[in-house]
Design a protein around this motif. Structure first.
Motif, PDB file in Angstrom:
ATOM      1  N   LEU A 276     -10.101  -7.007  -0.365  1.00 21.78           N
ATOM      2  CA  LEU A 276      -8.607  -6.735   0.285  1.00 21.78           C
ATOM      3  C   LEU A 276      -8.486  -5.537   1.582  1.00 21.78           C
ATOM      4  O   LEU A 276      -7.739  -5.094   1.819  1.00 21.78           O
ATOM      5  N   ARG A 279      -7.512  -7.710   6.458  1.00 24.19           N
ATOM      6  CA  ARG A 279      -5.622  -8.052   6.095  1.00 24.19           C
ATOM      7  C   ARG A 279      -5.740  -8.990   6.329  1.00 24.19           C
ATOM      8  O   ARG A 279      -4.405  -9.844   5.936  1.00 24.19           O
ATOM      9  N   ARG A 289      -1.334  -9.736  -2.208  1.00 29.35           N
ATOM     10  CA  ARG A 289       0.547  -9.419  -1.811  1.00 29.35           C
ATOM     11  C   ARG A 289       0.869  -9.001  -3.715  1.00 29.35           C
ATOM     12  O   ARG A 289       2.253  -7.656  -3.456  1.00 29.35           O
ATOM     13  N   GLY A 292      -0.307  -5.463  -3.284  1.00 31.79           N
ATOM     14  CA  GLY A 292       0.747  -4.382  -2.169  1.00 31.79           C
ATOM     15  C   GLY A 292       2.211  -4.375  -2.762  1.00 31.79           C
ATOM     16  O   GLY A 292       2.325  -3.445  -2.207  1.00 31.79           O
ATOM     17  N   LEU A 295       1.497  -1.250  -5.149  1.00 29.68           N
ATOM     18  CA  LEU A 295       1.658   0.216  -4.664  1.00 29.68           C
ATOM     19  C   LEU A 295       2.945   0.584  -4.367  1.00 29.68           C
ATOM     20  O   LEU A 295       2.891   1.512  -3.880  1.00 29.68           O
TER      21      LEU A 295
END
Length: 464
Positions: A276, A279, A289, A292, A295
């Motif tokens: 992770l 990038r 994803r 993400g 998050l």
């Protein structure tokens, strides 16, 4: 030890039933008592099959099936079988399947079948209402009809032993007059069971999603870490479903579920060897994803205040999930894609992680409905100092509240709609496969939150 599933209980019942059939054809009963025990077990298993039909259809729907002019053909055949199943004679010792140690393999089969009925009862009550989110699987007509058809085949196999059982009982010393009374002609029962099998096959109901259903236990009893992780996530999922109907007026509960989703997504990506910190690699990985999206939702929820204290059980469960994931899939140790391993434990852990991802995505859908409900009733707040000048200029009531010295105000619609966008992102990324080679298979009972699609649409939250 993993919890029993509906399919494993039914399969075990079938194995015990077949074992009893084979023994009957191979050898005589040792004495008259053994013969009476076998006859008692036979009728006890018949009774367990009858009760299992009621568990699948539920007593609340049974009257409707009988009263309607155009019932579902499989359910109608199942009710006919329930009425045709023979009841043991009065002078036969009662079967001990529910209260005493089993005396025959058919007693063991009856226990397993009753256990499968009890498992269904943990999800659906006597009136047919839902006790858990997995009640949708029990309600599904195809799954239920397939299970009824399979039960019909079970009864067919059992009834083929009646004549042999009567013969063995007589040979063991039971008076033939009593044998004749104990075993009336069974053609009606066998015909009803065959009809149920036939109708189920004609309707195409041959496979059931019920097989993977587990008991709706609220306690975590397993000792194997991967299994304990699965049970903790299942409990978080069930609580998220309960909160949708009975909100605790707390953003903390929603944030805890989002944290669990993030933690599981991150460790699932690590399990598949995704770095992770890279990038480019993270951008190519669907699991990254997904992490993400969770998050972003977590960060968005931190800006809210609410009156509720939050669900302490979910908070404790999320902390336990964090500790288990750290031990099972350390984030600081990338060892390649563990999902490609042929080891049983690794494949089991991978399945648990993927099932947890799917379960928490569904929980996120229910949380979105909870959030929208609280937003509509103005039960979610933001600090007034966090509002921009543009927001205050378009909302005179908020500007007046700030001038009056208010510290918190109900969250503006555009702010809550932004949060629902984050929930939509979670739902969208949650449907993507975790790797290019392995799809994320949902846990049993996990289905798209059809009832909440209006919440996850682009329609804005409207104030009352």
């Amino acid at each position: 030890m993993s919890p029993a599933t509906y399919g494993s209980l039914f399969e075990e019942a079938t194995v015990h039933m077949e074992h009893g059939r084979r023994e009957l054809h191979i050898d005589h009963f040792a004495d008259k008592q053994r013969a009476e025990d076998a006859v008692s077990a036979y009728y006890g298993l018949m009774d367990a099959a009858r009760r299992h039909i009621w568990a699948l259809i539920t007593p609340a729907r049974m009257a409707g099936v009988l009263a309607t002019e155009h019932p579902d053909p499989v359910e109608a055949a199942a009710v006919a079988l329930a009425e045709a199943l023979q009841v043991g004679p009065d002078d036969l010792p009662p079967h001990p399947q529910a209260v005493a140690a089993p005396r025959h393999d058919w007693d063991r089969a009856g226990r397993c079948l009753r256990g499968a009925s009890d498992l269904l009862a943990t999800h659906v009550n006597l009136t047919g209402g839902a006790r858990t989110p997995d009640a949708e699987v029990v309600w599904d007509s195809v799954s239920r009809n397939a299970a009824l058809g399979r039960l019909g085949g079970f009864v067919v196999q059992l009834t083929t032993t009646q004549e042999a059982l009567a013969l063995r009982a007589g040979q063991a010393g039971v008076r033939w007059q009593r044998v004749g009374r104990w075993f009336p002609p069974g053609e009606r029962t066998r015909s009803a069971a065959l009809e149920l099998v036939r109708v189920a096959e004609l309707t195409g109901a041959t496979l059931t999603d019920l097989d993977g259903l587990t008991p709706a236990s609220t306690r975590v009893l397993t000792t194997r870490p991967a299994d304990r992780l699965g049970e903790l996530v299942a409990r978080i999922r069930r609580t998220a479903w309960n909160v949708r109907e009975q909100p605790d007026y707390s953003v903390r509960t929603l944030a805890d579920v989002a944290r669990a989703g993030f933690e599981v997504a991150v460790h699932t990506a690590t399990f598949h060897g995704v770095d992770l910190r890279d990038r480019d690699a993270a951008a190519r990985a669907p699991s990254a994803r997904r992490a993400g999206a969770w998050l972003a939702l977590m960060g968005d929820l931190k800006g809210y205040l609410s009156s509720g204290r939050g669900n302490g059980q979910i908070h404790a469960d999320v902390n336990a999930v964090h500790q288990l994931l750290g031990a099972l899939v350390p984030r600081d140790r990338l060892t390649g894609d563990r999902g490609r391993s042929a080891k049983t434990d690794e494949r089991r852990l991978g399945a648990t992680l993927h099932g947890a991802c799917a379960a928490l995505v569904q929980a996120g859908g229910w949380n979105a409905a909870t959030f929208a409900r609280l937003a509509r009733s103005e039960q979610i707040y933001v600090a007034i100092d966090a509002l921009s000048r543009n927001q205050l200029s378009t909302r005179p009531d908020l500007a007046a509240a700030k001038l009056a010295g208010a510290r918190v105000v109900p969250a503006p619609t555009e702010r809550t709609e932004s949060t629902l966008d984050r929930y939509r992102d979670v739902a969208r990324t949650g449907t993507a496969p975790s790797t290019a080679n392995e799809d994320a298979r949902p846990a049993v009972g996990v289905r798209p939150p059809d009832g909440d699609t209006h919440v996850l649409s682009r329609e804005p939250v409207m104030r009352r």
